[in-house]
Design an enzyme around this catalytic site. Sequence first.
Site, PDB file in Angstrom:
ATOM      1  CG  ASP A  33     -29.230  15.018  46.050  1.00  0.00           C
ATOM      2  OD1 ASP A  33     -30.290  15.676  45.936  1.00  0.00           O
ATOM      3  OD2 ASP A  33     -28.149  15.384  45.547  1.00  0.00           O
ATOM      4  CG  ASP A 174     -30.991  19.311  42.398  1.00  0.00           C
ATOM      5  OD1 ASP A 174     -29.875  19.068  41.913  1.00  0.00           O
ATOM      6  OD2 ASP A 174     -31.528  18.594  43.271  1.00  0.00           O
TER       7      ASP A 174
HETATM    8  C1  DX5 Z   1     -30.359  14.321  41.259  1.00  0.00           C
HETATM    9  C2  DX5 Z   1     -30.005  15.103  42.501  1.00  0.00           C
HETATM   10  C3  DX5 Z   1     -29.073  16.233  42.235  1.00  0.00           C
HETATM   11  C4  DX5 Z   1     -27.754  15.842  41.646  1.00  0.00           C
HETATM   12  C5  DX5 Z   1     -27.087  17.041  41.006  1.00  0.00           C
HETATM   13  O1  DX5 Z   1     -31.359  13.449  41.539  1.00  0.00           O
HETATM   14  O2  DX5 Z   1     -31.164  15.647  43.084  1.00  0.00           O
HETATM   15  O3  DX5 Z   1     -28.905  17.026  43.396  1.00  0.00           O
HETATM   16  O4  DX5 Z   1     -26.886  15.279  42.606  1.00  0.00           O
HETATM   17  O5  DX5 Z   1     -25.941  16.651  40.330  1.00  0.00           O
HETATM   18  P1  DX5 Z   1     -25.432  17.392  39.002  1.00  0.00           P
HETATM   19  O6  DX5 Z   1     -25.161  18.807  39.384  1.00  0.00           O
HETATM   20  O7  DX5 Z   1     -24.216  16.614  38.619  1.00  0.00           O
HETATM   21  O8  DX5 Z   1     -26.542  17.287  37.994  1.00  0.00           O
HETATM   22 ZN    ZN Z   2     -30.939  17.185  44.737  1.00  0.00          ZN
END
Ligand code: DX5
Ligand code: ZN
Length: 238
Positions: A33, A174
């Site tokens: 990310d 996601d």
């Molecule tokens: C949020 C990111 C995600 C995040 C997911 O902006 O794009 O990829 O890291 O984390 P979880 O699974 O904890 O929601």
């Molecule tokens: Zn992401």
Amino acid sequence: MILSPSLLSADFSCLGSECAAMEQAGVTWLHLDVIDGSFAPNITFGTPVISSLRKKTSLFFDVHLMVDQPSRYLDDFARAGADMLVVHMEAETHLQRCLARIRELGMRAGVALNPSTDISSLRWLADDVDMVLLMSVNPGFSGQKFLPMVEGKIQAVRRLLDENGGQEIPVQVDGGVCPENIGRLVTCGADIFVSGSAFFRFPPYDQRLKCFKDAAEQGPLRPAAAACSHWKPRAASV
Ligand code: DX5
Ligand code: ZN
């Protein structure tokens, strides 16, 4: 199904060994990310971290760019070792050109949609994308709660892609994905799952991966899920 753990929830003091532990556990993808503090409210990491990790691991690098006008940086991320670049529909003015350039650079091209972004223009992109990412939280941070309205959106996107020649384009989800909701998301039509907090908070990683896989287990493979199961890191595919 493919699980793509989000590095944002890993231990940043030892990213190399986190990657090794994931590979050993049977993980094949890594979700990276990249957030610029402008498109979304957080600043994470960029090409130096990605190119350093590229030397340590052969995980498939699924790079999620939460940056404004990502077309400015495509060559840099290709050089750093990304296998797929996912750009946000809301962040890029010339989206078709941007996606075509990603492919020209030898990477898979993905497009991401925020929870409130309408899906209709995906109809015009079916020839230009390899994957559609549906955000199920507002981008910026891991550890947020899954937005239930995204379940209907997954179904609508799957239908739209199937009707427009995109049967082999997988849908990635996601945000807030966990073993408790993944079965429903598979039923709705999703194929690839990002998980940050619900994966990294529960070691050992091999057991956690199994937990996600068991919960996702469904009937026969859809064409899109079969297609992405063959995607390989660039270095390994040459
Ligand atoms: C949020 C990111 C995600 C995040 C997911 O902006 O794009 O990829 O890291 O984390 P979880 O699974 O904890 O929601
Ligand atoms: Zn992401």
